[in-house]
Design a protein around this motif. Structure first.
Motif: not given
Length: 213
Positions: A46-67
């Motif tokens: 879970i990325d709290i304060g995800a902003g532009t989604g840069r980090d959320a996308a990186a974690f998703a690309d690694l194979g994580h499920a991201v909120v």
């Protein structure tokens, strides 16, 4: 006139600039001191304060499920346009309450709090830690960064020490596994960051392999 969530002042009004700034920085460069501590995929992040989604996308690309939690509608819309990843679920919610997040009833292997904690005043930080810590799975990791230096015009920020944050996390059952400082990648020589990581104790009888970097 749009009513802003406390702490997000100045972000929606300058969303275009924020997108250019945040997306110009690589995930691995921003989080280099923390990389060895992040859980191996697949996990729940879970990325709290995800902003532009840069980090959320990186974690998703690694194979994580991201909120990805972002209260500023302009940033959230830009993030969904820039990073339309099927493994990312976007939630409109904010600290300190995170009521919509808690209503999901989920727990996470990793909680990210990147450049958000210093937007909360002392009372909000007290409440927020009590809401964030329970989101961690046993053995889970919380990664948190604190900005230090002059406050940009139009923003709401407070000077928050690493020592205060460690003590507050400890009161909620979290052990400090990383406490470091480094220069800002953007913002000038008078801005620097604290990078902190905390781990929730594993369940009784469980074992974990921890790398403290």
């Amino acid at each position: 006139m749009t009513t802003r969530v406390s702490g997000t002042e100045g972000y929606g009004e300058t969303a275009g600039d924020r997108v250019k700034q945040y997306e110009s920085l690589a995930f691995a460069d921003v989080h280099r001191p923390l990389l060895a501590l992040f859980p191996a995929p697949p996990g729940r992040v879970i990325d709290i304060g995800a902003g532009t989604g840069r980090d959320a996308a990186a974690f998703a690309d690694l194979g994580h499920a991201v909120v990805a939690v972002e209260p500023t509608p302009e940033l959230r819309a830009a993030a969904q346009r820039l990073h339309p990843h099927p493994a990312i679920t976007w939630v409109d919610d904010s600290l300190p309450g995170l009521d919509r997040v808690h209503a999901r009833g989920e727990r996470y292997d990793l909680v990210m709090l990147t450049a958000v904690w210093m937007h909360l005043d002392r009372d909000q930080r007290e409440r927020a830690m009590g809401r964030v810590a329970p989101l961690l799975q046993p053995g889970g990791l919380m990664a948190l960064t604190l900005r230090h230096g002059p406050v940009p015009a139009g923003r709401r920020m407070f000077e928050v020490s690493a020592a205060e944050t460690r003590e507050l996390a400890s009161r909620h059952g979290l052990e400090t596994v990383l406490d470091s400082e480094g220069a800002a990648l953007l913002g000038g020589r008078d801005v620097w960051w604290s990078r902190l990581a905390f781990r929730r104790a594993p369940s009784a009888g469980a074992t974990t392999c921890r790398q403290d970097g």
